[in-house]
Motif scaffolding. Structure first.
Motif, PDB file in Angstrom:
ATOM      1  N   LEU A 129      -5.064   3.809  -2.014  1.00 57.01           N
ATOM      2  CA  LEU A 129      -5.987   4.926  -1.839  1.00 57.01           C
ATOM      3  C   LEU A 129      -5.714   5.717  -0.568  1.00 57.01           C
ATOM      4  N   LEU A 130      -5.430   5.012   0.555  1.00 65.63           N
ATOM      5  CA  LEU A 130      -5.250   5.646   1.862  1.00 65.63           C
ATOM      6  C   LEU A 130      -3.881   5.303   2.426  1.00 65.63           C
ATOM      7  N   ASP A 131      -3.406   6.191   3.299  1.00 63.66           N
ATOM      8  CA  ASP A 131      -2.099   5.931   3.908  1.00 63.66           C
ATOM      9  C   ASP A 131      -2.152   4.729   4.843  1.00 63.66           C
ATOM     10  N   ALA A 132      -3.260   4.547   5.525  1.00 58.62           N
ATOM     11  CA  ALA A 132      -3.391   3.423   6.463  1.00 58.62           C
ATOM     12  C   ALA A 132      -4.513   2.514   5.991  1.00 58.62           C
ATOM     13  N   ILE A 133      -4.331   1.191   6.123  1.00 58.93           N
ATOM     14  CA  ILE A 133      -5.332   0.227   5.666  1.00 58.93           C
ATOM     15  C   ILE A 133      -5.623  -0.770   6.782  1.00 58.93           C
ATOM     16  N   THR A 134      -6.762  -1.421   6.644  1.00 59.26           N
ATOM     17  CA  THR A 134      -7.107  -2.535   7.544  1.00 59.26           C
ATOM     18  C   THR A 134      -7.396  -3.761   6.697  1.00 59.26           C
TER      19      THR A 134
ATOM     20  N   THR B 284      -9.474  -2.786   3.198  1.00 57.07           N
ATOM     21  CA  THR B 284      -9.269  -1.558   2.432  1.00 57.07           C
ATOM     22  C   THR B 284      -8.470  -1.842   1.169  1.00 57.07           C
TER      23      THR B 284
ATOM     24  N   ASN C  87       0.832  -1.203   0.000  1.00 52.61           N
ATOM     25  CA  ASN C  87       0.000   0.000   0.000  1.00 52.61           C
ATOM     26  C   ASN C  87       0.867   1.253   0.000  1.00 52.61           C
ATOM     27  N   GLU C  88       1.952   1.257   0.818  1.00 51.93           N
ATOM     28  CA  GLU C  88       2.856   2.405   0.839  1.00 51.93           C
ATOM     29  C   GLU C  88       3.473   2.639  -0.537  1.00 51.93           C
TER      30      GLU C  88
ATOM     31  N   VAL D 249       0.840   4.201  -2.882  1.00 53.27           N
ATOM     32  CA  VAL D 249       0.522   5.580  -2.518  1.00 53.27           C
ATOM     33  C   VAL D 249       1.656   6.506  -2.938  1.00 53.27           C
TER      34      VAL D 249
ATOM     35  N   TYR E 118      -5.239   2.155  -8.157  1.00 52.00           N
ATOM     36  CA  TYR E 118      -5.379   1.395  -6.918  1.00 52.00           C
ATOM     37  C   TYR E 118      -5.553  -0.073  -7.267  1.00 52.00           C
TER      38      TYR E 118
END
Length: 693
Positions: free
Chosen positions: A607-612, A603, A547-548, A551, A558
């Motif tokens: 798209l987002l800096d932090a994911i779950t 997630t 993810n990092e 981004v 994505y």
């Protein structure tokens, strides 16, 4: 009065004068006649109408045809007659002609040789002559009332006004000149504007009137329209000419490809040839209109043909199919045979497609096309390709070759053979050259598309594993269907990777978008996963690092992922640790029957800096299967209806107990068969099955 003198105008009576300037147009003679008719009506000189209209038509028509400038028409009427002057503005000397009272003797032959228009003027006018001005020249004629003429003139005019009787047709035309009424009828004969093909009836009527006026025993009009049928009889009058009769022949003045002739079996007279020339010119005018009309119809047909050809050629992006279509467009409409040769990478010509109107002649055509030598068709084709210009072909396969050139690239040649009885006219040659240009562009576009397709397929294959591993007790199977545009690369991918601890990692993902940029992100995601799991990183960390990376890379791309670590469990069970990053939940297919969704959503990456990405533990008993898929399956459309996840689950339920290969293949067939349209998105299906017994 000399040729340069002005026409004399009697005085003592009220004059009616009209002057008008008219353009050099085919409608000018009609406008001039209307002017003369109005002046005659005002001056009460209706008895001069036929002669005045006839001579006005002759002078104005000749001026339009030969001077090609504006015309000045002057009409002067008084109590005893009418004077009409037609002047143009063309430079050049005026031919000196005798001016005076009409002479029926040798002088008429001299005038007849100078032109049938002046012959008619000399015959009917009381006086006539020419004028020469610094700005141009003109011709005038004078018509006087008949009662004002001397007795001998009245007798001559009365004789001239007497129509020919049936007994005079055998040869008395020399002593009975045609009347003004007969001449007007001949001049005013026109085709029926509402007839489908008015020319035969018009030509027959014109020929009949001409033959009756000159006392001809027979006559014929022949016309060759240049369509390969040769000269055809357009009109016929009377009997066939007897052997030994000297015939009067007048060529029709028409443009190519038209050619024709008017033929009369008539006794020699001073008026026979000028009147035949007059009739031939009048017929030629309408034949020329027919030629132009047919040419316009043909051009419209060619434009329609070219539009249809372009549409057909544009529909195919297959190189071989495009080249096979080209001869079918050309034969038989534009040629008896056609051959398409393409140039290979070494510059050699290769026969790609051919066609012949007579299929039995194809072997001979191929034999001639394969012959070599300085005078062979092969040599001429190479010359056309090398010179990038049209080259004629001779010998048994007569025709010509046109180079195929697109975007400056020489692709080959288009060879076309002419029909046996018809040579290509300029319009057909232009159409063939246009077909060659369009065909070359179609071939080049097909080649470009084929190259794109090869690149896309190679790139797509590099993003998918060539084969799935064979593991005892675990069945792996996958199905992949690219989007309907096979020249584009999709973002769907799957993989099966061995982990350092002995487990197997199953990956399926979907990168947003299509094309090279989506493929680049897909390759990045696949390689990052392989590197990180190869280093022993736990799956949550792998997803976070990935993810990092996405981004930081940016670009708006994505990715959704489903990761499943598969390990042998107690007994014959398989333990699956499932992680979903924005991906659809897989279907758990129980070996004993029934199907349902498993896993917890997470997630999407990038798209987002932090994911779950929650972990779901899924045990697979013997015969159980886990079905992963991309949104190309669930979002497949049939009109406004989607295939959907529920339909996928229901389609998977009856497949309990089947092998992973069968489950994947059946689901693929069900999804494809849901709609008749080509897939709008890639379809990827990956199945894991516990094959333990």
């Amino acid at each position: 009065m000399s040729a340069e003198e002005e026409p004399a105008r009697p005085g003592g009576s009220e004059e009616h004068v009209r002057r008008v300037r008219l353009p050099a147009d085919r409608r000018t003679p009609a406008a001039a006649r209307a002017l003369v008719r109005s002046v005659l009506a005002e001056a009460d000189l209706d008895e001069l109408l036929n002669e005045a209209l006839l001579l006005t038509t002759e002078l104005s028509t000749n001026a339009v045809e030969h001077a090609n400038t504006e015309l000045d028409i002057e009409v002067v009427a008084d109590g005893i007659g009418l004077t009409v002057t037609v002047s143009d503005f063309a430079a050049g000397p005026v031919e000196e002609l005798t001016v005076g009272v009409r002479n029926e003797s040798a002088e008429i032959t001299e005038v007849a040789e100078r032109g049938r228009g002046l012959l008619l003027v000399d015959h009917f006018a009381s006086r006539w002559g020419t004028t020469h001005l610094p700005t141009g020249k003109g011709v005038w004629f004078r018509l006087d009332r008949h009662q004002a003429d001397p007795p001998e003139r009245q007798a001559a005019v009365a004789e001239a006004r007497t129509p020919l009787s049936g007994s005079q047709h055998s040869g008395s035309a020399e002593n009975s000149p045609p009347s003004a009424a007969a001449m007007s009828e001949l001049m005013q004969t026109s085709p029926d504007p509402y007839a489908e093909d008015p020319l035969p009836e018009f030509a027959t009527g014109l020929l009949t009137r001409l033959a009756e006026m000159v006392g001809a025993a027979g006559g014929v009009v022949r016309l060759d329209r240049g369509e390969g049928q040769g000269s055809q009889v357009l009109a016929r009058y009377g009997r066939q000419p007897r052997e030994g009769n000297e015939l009067l022949r007048v060529p029709l003045v028409v443009h190519r490809p038209y050619a024709g002739e008017l033929e009369l079996d008539a006794a020699p007279s001073a008026y026979a040839r000028p009147l035949a020339v007059l009739a031939a010119e009048r017929l030629s005018l309408h034949l020329e209109n027919d030629r132009l009309r047919r040419a316009d119809v043909r051009r419209q047909a060619w434009l329609t043909f070219l539009a249809e050809a372009s549409e057909l050629l544009a529909q195919s992006l297959d190189v071989e199919l495009t080249m096979a279509l080209i001869p079918q467009l050309v034969v038989p409409r534009l040629g008896q045979w056609c051959a398409v040769h393409t140039t290979d990478e070494w510059g050699r010509l290769r026969l790609a497609a051919s066609s012949h109107a007579d299929e039995a002649m194809l072997p001979q055509l191929h034999k001639v096309l394969q012959e070599t030598g300085p005078e062979s068709i092969q040599a001429r084709l190479r010359e056309a390709s090398r010179s990038a210009s049209q080259v004629p072909l001779s010998g048994p396969m007569e025709g010509f070759a046109v180079p195929l050139i697109a975007r400056g690239q020489r692709l080959g040649t288009l060879a076309v053979g002419r029909h046996q009885r018809h040579r290509h006219d300029p319009d057909e040659v232009s159409v063939l050259e246009d077909v060659a240009r369009r065909a070359a562009l179609a071939i080049e576009n097909a080649r470009i598309h084929a190259e794109r397709r090869r690149v896309a397929q190679t790139l797509q294959q590099s993003l998918l594993p060539p084969v799935l591993p064979v593991v005892e007790g675990i069945g792996f199977a996958a199905e992949y269907v690219p989007t309907g545009d096979d020249a584009d690369v999709g973002g769907d991918f799957y993989d099966v990777v061995p982990l350092p601890d002995g487990r197997w990692l199953v990956v399926i993902g979907d990168v947003s978008g299509k094309g090279v940029q989506a493929a680049a992100v897909t390759g990045l995601v696949r390689d990052v996963i392989r590197v990180l799991v190869g280093d022993g990183k736990p799956l949550p960390e792998v997803l976070a690092r990935l993810n990092e990376t996405l981004v930081e890379r940016g670009g708006g791309r994505y990715c959704t992922l489903a990761l499943a670590a598969v390990a042998p469990g107690e007994g014959h069970q398989l333990d699956v640790a499932l992680h979903l990053a924005g991906h659809d939940r897989p279907v758990l297919l129980h070996g004993g029957g029934g199907a349902g969704f498993v896993g917890t959503g997470g997630t999407a990456l990038g798209l987002l800096d932090a994911i779950t990405t929650p972990t779901a533990e899924v045990p697979l008993g013997p015969g159980d299967a886990l079905v992963f898929y991309t949104d190309g399956v669930t979002e497949r459309r049939r009109g406004r209806e989607l295939f959907g996840t529920d339909r996928l689950r229901d389609a998977a339920a009856p497949l309990a107990g089947y092998s992973a290969d069968v489950v994947a293949a059946r689901l693929r067939a069900t999804a494809i068969g849901f709609s008749v349209e080509a897939p709008r998105d890639d379809i990827a299906i990956l199945v894991i099955r516990n094959d333990a017994i």
